[in-house]
Design a protein around this motif. Sequence first.
Motif, PDB file in Angstrom:
ATOM      1  N   UNK A 189      40.019  14.351  -0.847  1.00 45.98           N
ATOM      2  CA  UNK A 189      38.751  14.245  -0.120  1.00 45.98           C
ATOM      3  C   UNK A 189      37.557  14.451  -1.034  1.00 45.98           C
ATOM      4  N   UNK A 190      37.476  15.609  -1.685  1.00 49.27           N
ATOM      5  CA  UNK A 190      36.256  15.923  -2.426  1.00 49.27           C
ATOM      6  C   UNK A 190      36.088  15.082  -3.680  1.00 49.27           C
ATOM      7  N   UNK A 191      37.079  15.000  -4.560  1.00 48.16           N
ATOM      8  CA  UNK A 191      36.825  14.244  -5.791  1.00 48.16           C
ATOM      9  C   UNK A 191      36.635  12.745  -5.551  1.00 48.16           C
ATOM     10  N   UNK A 192      37.284  12.189  -4.541  1.00 52.26           N
ATOM     11  CA  UNK A 192      37.177  10.738  -4.346  1.00 52.26           C
ATOM     12  C   UNK A 192      35.894  10.394  -3.591  1.00 52.26           C
ATOM     13  N   UNK A 193      35.509  11.236  -2.660  1.00 52.73           N
ATOM     14  CA  UNK A 193      34.321  10.933  -1.855  1.00 52.73           C
ATOM     15  C   UNK A 193      33.287  12.035  -2.009  1.00 52.73           C
ATOM     16  N   UNK A 194      32.715  12.198  -3.198  1.00 48.83           N
ATOM     17  CA  UNK A 194      31.816  13.339  -3.391  1.00 48.83           C
ATOM     18  C   UNK A 194      30.578  13.290  -2.507  1.00 48.83           C
ATOM     19  N   UNK A 195      30.031  12.096  -2.311  1.00 41.35           N
ATOM     20  CA  UNK A 195      28.788  12.032  -1.533  1.00 41.35           C
ATOM     21  C   UNK A 195      29.030  12.522  -0.115  1.00 41.35           C
TER      22      UNK A 195
END
Lengths: 591, 582
Positions: free
Chosen positions: A316-322
């Motif tokens: 979740x976080x690293x792939x979709x940071x925005x």
Amino acid sequence: MELIYLISLIVFLPALGALVIAFLPGNKTDLIRYVTFGICLATLLLSGYAFFLSPTAFDVSKGEMQNVFNIPWIPSFNIEYFMGVDGISLPLVMLTTLVSFLAMWASWSITKYVKAYCILFLLLETGMIGVFLALDFFLFYVFWEVMLLPMYFLIGVWGGPRKEYAALKFFLYTLAGSVLMLIAILMLYFNGDLGDPAMQPHLARCNLSPAVQERAEEAAKQRLAGKKEVAPVHTFNILAMQQIGQHTKQYLTPILGCKLQYWAFILLFIGFAIKVPSVPVHTWLPDAHVEAPTPISMILAGILLKMGGYGIIRMCYPICPLAGYELSGWVCGIGVVSMIYGAFAALAQKDFKRMVAYSSVSHMGYVVLGLGVWSADGGNFYNSDYWNMGVQGAMFQMIGHGISSAGMFFMVGVVYDRVHHRNLEEFGGLFGKMPVYTAMAIGIFFAGLGLPGLCGFIGEVFVVLSVWKFSICLAVLSSAVVVLTAAYILWAIQRVYLGAEYRGPHEDHLTPSTLRENTIGITLLVLAVLFGVFPYQVPGGLSYMEKTITQQTSDLAQWTRDNIAEPPPAVEAPLRGTPTSLTRQSSADDL
Amino acid sequence: MTADSSLAAFLPELVLCATILAMLFVRLFSLGKYVNAFYIALPGTLVALYFAASTGGMLGDAGGAGMHSGERMEIFTGMLVYDSFSVFIRAALLLFVVLFLFFTKISGIPDHDDGPDIYSLVLGATLGMCLMATANHLLMVFLAVEMASVPSYVLAGLMKGRRKASEAALKYAVYGAGAAGVMLYGISLLAGLLNTAHLPTMAVVLSEKIHTLGASEQLVLVFGALLISVGIAFKLSAVPFHFWCPDVFEGATAEVNAFLSVASKAAALALLVRVVLGLGMIAPHSHVPGARTAALSKPAVEKTAAVFNVAHEPARAGENHSPSDAKKPHVVAAAGHDATAALLPVRDFTGKLIALFAVLTCTFGNLAAYGQTNIKRLLAYSTIAHAGYMMMAVAALIALAGVNTASAREAAAALGIYVGVYLFMNLGAFAVVAFLRNAMRSEEITDYAGLIRRCPLTVICFAAILFSLIGLPPLAGFYGKFAIFASLADGYSLLKGSGTGFYLMLLLVVGGINTAISLFYYLRVVKVMTIDPEPRDRQPFTFSDVSLAGAYLWLITLPTFAIMIYPSGLTALARAAAEHLF
């Protein structure tokens, strides 16, 4: 041994064992049990050897992926047989092999269809290890689903009175979540392009297979040369997806009026939140835990829930940071709500096992909260230290909860095997009848409570401390949960173990715990103490997680700095100063 | 007969015809009564399969001069089309029939006396299905559909004297006749408007006329397309033309169900692809039969072809553009890109129509299966739902054709992969049903309770097949579903912002939700077999895992694991099949 064989063997040794057991005669139950036990032990030792002793052992001074191998599997979709470990997956793999081993040891109480049980158990273990080691999203998905089928049967055949309902509910929730995940994966796949010139400096960190790397470079070259119609190079490589998400605009394309990152983050998060489980998609958990046989409850609470946390931290976080950055308030909110709701629900339970199940909801809330505290924003001068602490706390909480919750379920199982009920109102006075067992149980329950010096403490305190910089309101609420946790655990201990005399049914069956039970209990208790006293030094402890998590959070802090706001005012931000100093110091303080 | 002549490309069908004749002929002699028809049907089908799988190679060898095998070739003066897609579908059909013949031999239906009749009907229907997969002319479409359907009506009533079987056959025949009539009417409308029924020519005419069509002509066009879709939807058992399916499946034997659910469905999908691509795209360059071998020496062959053309479509002679097959490449070259672009409304319309059918079929099939108590009815609804998934691939294919050829090929390949996987899954499912019926004389799901205690290996096979039908990894059904979902997602990311992109996304979401819904009823069967206790009042029966039937089941189930572990083989075949569609 060649790396690929070593890692593959860790993953598939249980499956091979299941194949062997399939050919053993079904009536030799003891033989089957011992073989299964041996295979679980061998997997545990093999993973220990591979990561701590072998020439390619894990190097704690590096934050990158290690022991990586990558060979093509389905070239038409760029799907690779791609695995590796870093500081996030290594502790979880070790936890998996360890808890599986202990759960198998606890499986002597299973007497029905032992052969089928052992086969399914081993297949389950393969699925779980695979999830933590896979670095290709397709491969990850396959392992994620592989573990569903055995789990369905393990609950459905060997479970309690409402086993069918519980098993179906578990299956349906997870499948619904994973279908959402599949849609997100496909959208990410078709919108990602390794041939983007902006990606070229970052390809080195993706561990691409040579053929794909070549194609990506070629495509970028053609693009730079001004060629229009260049075939995109899509990828399922999780590391490459992370780089694409952080360094290009590919995942920002609008889809149905919203950026792709939002859809992907939300769909993936729902899929993982079901597994964690977070309120309001947690309702499968109490049923599944209560109906499952004791060893399977240990696996469910000890390992399966961690997959959700692992997915959030890895995908979740690293792939979709925005999306992660902008939705972090929601994520933290969900975490805190789960903590509070789980704690109140646990207080209200009459069923011993159900109470422990709700305590898992509450404890896993800490994990979601810790992962979500993206405090590295302009207000903090893009300092990732606090978030780093939160993520480390979440990771440690996963390991600590893996030990303590497996232990708690085991303790419930021991007494259930004797008196065949779990009604908290009818217990009392077990201390007198089963002194050794009671001592172990109280130790394990204290670990669950988060008593300093035991494994539950570090994670909770890291998470709660890290929240202050993010939101004071959430921090106050989450600290308050500690009191609730103490309340339901102490109350349970009081009702079950203390008191004058046991007056419930089957009083004469309350025999002292056996050697096997004592060994499992003491192993778990010793681990709880070790992780509580030496959280940094113990193998698989903070020293293993630290570098990887620091790297990930500081990468994302860097991303925040580059993408979110205008540069901060004149004060120089201590961006990449000594990110580890703070956490190490605080862990020392805690002791 | 040169190697790339029409007859050479038609060899598998000819072999099937010969086999049918042989089976009927042998019976004329008194000694022939002792010959089991199986032993004639099997070698015949194997030879046909050999030719079907190797004709691609034959063409490649004979053509020389840089000719790739599997390129498009219109045979029999444009009535049929021969390309790699035909090779793939035909080979899949014949492979299925081979496996099916073994299945019937093991299950014992048909018996020795019925054998020649039934096997002739099966092979006759297969012949029709091969024609469906290669049809290039709307009349041929109609003939092929009828040829595949009529034997199927009889097969549905195979169990003579059983009321349900007779009812099933009658329902099937009446419904089929109605659908065929409607389709023929649609064909006549289109042919009347476009002055031809040759699909590639229709596309060319359509691309020229499409901007000048009046409102009433457009209405006729749409109406014709809708009526034809009724006929194809009937063969596909797509909602709302699926009513025959559960009743027929309940009445017919499991063996016939296997045949109908796999072969008939695969052929209908191939036909759908042929028709929508034929109308919606300008056909790629097509070889003339014999031209390749004769190119060096004899121009006479071409002359013959031209004569044939005039003879076979006199109406066309009066037209301005009399695109005889020999000249068509030039027409295509001239029309080129503009013509393909001009056909966009056609593709748009057919794509949306198929998408609508797919959504309805998939959702309805899965919901209706939920309440079934008879395993054959349940599997009937399951095949309806699967037709929906497969139509999603066709919707993606037609949406992407003309936009991005590579992605459209992937969509066609996804369909091929799904068909390849589906073949084993459904054959296996019905084989289990048939073998259990032989043992316990029941097809009710409740009678399967606790079967795992009796025949664990069979139950494991059946469970694997059912999980594969849900589309759960690590079973091959997942790979098929993944391929289709991937082409939908690909289509969406290429076409996003447009209406087409939106419905592809809708299909993806509907497909995902349906996967979760379908869990309920497949899992219920598994649950009954594994978790439920054995009923006390069940008739005693014997069924051993260690038997020919058990071995056969494992043979069929094994590919559902193997394809997932090594998907590249099937993927390469399916991609090769899609190579020359565009």
